[in-house]
Write an enzyme that holds these catalytic residues in place. Sequence first.
Site, short mmCIF file in Angstrom:
data_model
loop_
_atom_site.label_atom_id
_atom_site.label_comp_id
_atom_site.label_asym_id
_atom_site.label_seq_id
_atom_site.Cartn_x
_atom_site.Cartn_y
_atom_site.Cartn_z
N HIS A 1 -12.74 -1.54 8.09
CA HIS A 1 -11.87 -2.42 8.84
C HIS A 1 -12.57 -2.95 10.09
O HIS A 1 -12.28 -4.06 10.55
CB HIS A 1 -10.58 -1.69 9.26
CG HIS A 1 -9.67 -1.36 8.12
ND1 HIS A 1 -9.84 -0.24 7.35
CD2 HIS A 1 -8.58 -2.02 7.62
CE1 HIS A 1 -8.89 -0.21 6.43
NE2 HIS A 1 -8.12 -1.27 6.57
N LYS B 1 -8.89 2.04 -6.35
CA LYS B 1 -9.69 1.54 -5.23
C LYS B 1 -10.46 2.70 -4.59
O LYS B 1 -10.07 3.86 -4.74
CB LYS B 1 -8.80 0.84 -4.20
CG LYS B 1 -7.72 1.71 -3.54
CD LYS B 1 -6.83 0.88 -2.63
CE LYS B 1 -5.87 1.75 -1.85
NZ LYS B 1 -4.91 0.96 -1.04
N HIS B 2 -11.59 2.40 -3.92
CA HIS B 2 -12.19 1.11 -3.56
C HIS B 2 -13.57 1.07 -4.20
O HIS B 2 -14.46 1.81 -3.78
CB HIS B 2 -12.33 0.97 -2.06
CG HIS B 2 -11.08 1.23 -1.27
ND1 HIS B 2 -10.62 2.50 -0.97
CD2 HIS B 2 -10.19 0.37 -0.71
CE1 HIS B 2 -9.51 2.42 -0.25
NE2 HIS B 2 -9.22 1.14 -0.07
N ASP C 1 -10.49 -6.07 -1.39
CA ASP C 1 -9.82 -5.51 -0.23
C ASP C 1 -9.55 -6.66 0.73
O ASP C 1 -10.06 -7.78 0.56
CB ASP C 1 -10.68 -4.42 0.41
CG ASP C 1 -9.84 -3.38 1.16
OD1 ASP C 1 -8.67 -3.66 1.44
OD2 ASP C 1 -10.38 -2.30 1.47
N ASP D 1 0.85 -1.20 0.00
CA ASP D 1 0.00 0.00 0.00
C ASP D 1 0.88 1.25 0.00
O ASP D 1 1.07 1.89 1.04
CB ASP D 1 -0.91 0.02 1.23
CG ASP D 1 -2.01 -1.02 1.16
OD1 ASP D 1 -2.88 -0.89 0.30
OD2 ASP D 1 -1.99 -1.96 1.98
N ARG E 1 4.35 2.52 2.96
CA ARG E 1 4.98 1.29 3.44
C ARG E 1 6.50 1.33 3.22
O ARG E 1 7.26 0.93 4.07
CB ARG E 1 4.40 0.08 2.72
CG ARG E 1 2.88 -0.03 2.79
CD ARG E 1 2.36 -0.23 4.18
NE ARG E 1 0.93 -0.46 4.18
CZ ARG E 1 0.08 0.16 4.98
NH1 ARG E 1 0.51 1.06 5.85
NH2 ARG E 1 -1.21 -0.12 4.93
N ARG F 1 -6.71 10.39 2.11
CA ARG F 1 -6.30 9.40 1.10
C ARG F 1 -7.00 9.65 -0.24
O ARG F 1 -6.58 9.10 -1.26
CB ARG F 1 -6.63 8.00 1.61
CG ARG F 1 -5.88 7.61 2.87
CD ARG F 1 -6.46 6.34 3.47
NE ARG F 1 -6.26 5.20 2.60
CZ ARG F 1 -6.91 4.04 2.74
NH1 ARG F 1 -7.80 3.88 3.71
NH2 ARG F 1 -6.66 3.04 1.91
#
Length: 600
Positions: free
Chosen positions: A249, A236-237, A322, A136, A144, A205
């Site tokens: 999440h 995404k998403h 996802d 990601d 990351r 984001r």
Amino acid sequence: MWTRLVTATTLVATLAPIPAVVSAPVRSSAAERGWVTSTLRQMSLEQKVGQLFATYVYGGDATEPTAADRAANLAAFGVETPAQVVERYHLGGVCYFSWSHNLDNPRQIATLSNGLQRAALGNRAKGMVPLLISTDQEQGTVVRMPPPAAQFPGSMALGAGRSAPAAQTAAEVTGRELRAVGIHQPYAPIADVNVNPANPVIGVRSFGADPTLVADLTAAQVTGFQDRAGGTAVAKHFPGHGDTATDSHTGLPVISHSRAEWDRIDAPPFRRAIRSGVESIMTAHIVVPALDPSGDPATLSPTILTGVLRGELGFRGVIVTDALNMAGVRAKYGDERVPVLALKAGADQLLMPPDLALARDAVLRAVATGELTERRIDESVRRILGVKYRQGLARTPLVDVEQAVRAVGAPDHLAAVTRVTDATVTAVRNDASVLPLPRTTGRAGHRLGQRRLRPGRGGRRRVHRPRARVTARPATLPSDATIAATASQAAEHDLTVVLTNKAWDTTVTDPRATQQRLVAALLGAGKPVVVVAVRDPYDIAYLPGVATYLTTYSYTRAAMDALVRALHGELSPQGRLPVTIPTAEGTGSVLYPYGHGLSW
């Protein structure tokens, strides 16, 4: 006048430039079709099913992980090393994370990628194929790859910059550095249109709240990642996660948009991504009744994935779910059913099931019972193999480790980071004309911003500049004692600069109200206060009395350096709000409109 500013930064090293990357073709060629067909014929059903899965593995080395990582792999997968996980499950992909200890430095990452590819390839005569490796790397607040990798501003900052070429540059440089260390899928760009300021999971984001802007920058990044860097963009998403107050999440969000609203707000970025040739689209674990009244999340909805995404929008690439360990997709069905239902819905790549063995066996049983056909499995495997061929993995699955060391953090990459970031700083309010700071002597107070640095990067770091000393150190939510002490110090200085991070979020589990109390206490000291939101721009609505307010949308080193120069007048803020900032009352009143921005 003001001689000291304390803020949050990260250090970036300078390395040699990366050679040009030859972009992979988007359309299927005869050579590709031949390789895919011949490879598929050599694969057993178990190998084909393995190609559908991508998951994390623990360890920074494919065959020699630490004792702790061996234990973690054994608990999760029944084997000890990352290479053994790939071999046992015939994995089609691996996703890197810092928490699984995959990402340390360019040499280590490139070496890990090569080790995993060797494990995946094994004996090619037995149908073994290379991996798609992902992470990601959205940039901004979701990063990351650590420094020396280029740390660009995130999507909302790029939205503030309003430049498609800048967005493309960010994607190109990011994609080149990822490809250098053997990572093919960046799981970006974000195509969600963030029209809900209370969105707990998307926020900065997203490129912004305007569908046209988001579509333009999404398309630019698809071009940057794929045509310019030779990677595989993942929009995404789908079908759009921008208007939710629930984090998928931890729960199952419901999007209340009508079909007409979805067509107007959520669909345009995905339509543009598809027209731009995006290779992959990631699903969202959200319920959209206007698209599918069944109550199933989009990840498990044939109506949404096969009917809308493939049928109406004409997408022919790889649909990746996802993460299947998220609560949003597990809320309605058990972990054994989710991977089967996702495939029946139209997904191709199954990301991070909570129990890989259970998920793999469930798919195999579904084929054995006829719920899924091997022909259906072949359809997805063909798409995945096609991406691997276009990545060049059929010919060159390994990367040059020494080239990776030279490429990541190259000087021209870091120069591009500065250029792109400088255009994103947004000045929202400057009522007392405090900024830019005058060039006279005096005393300035400071308050640490609410930034959590990654473990291992918490020491002090100083970057000396004219009239400013920038110090980076960890910060936590301020205690009552800290607030009182800081307010007392502020009274003795001419100016205080305070950095806030989602100060609007006052949920019980994340009591950012302490930031609001900190700012109020600083204002009570009677001296000028400059507030800088280093994440969501919405903080100003919850900070009454603030007369000077800027937003950087992230807390990268480049963003903080640009902030320092903007405070001192060396850089004129150019950013414009890519979202509307509403008042805190929730009445729909606008505090600052979309497109607002000051300069000096």
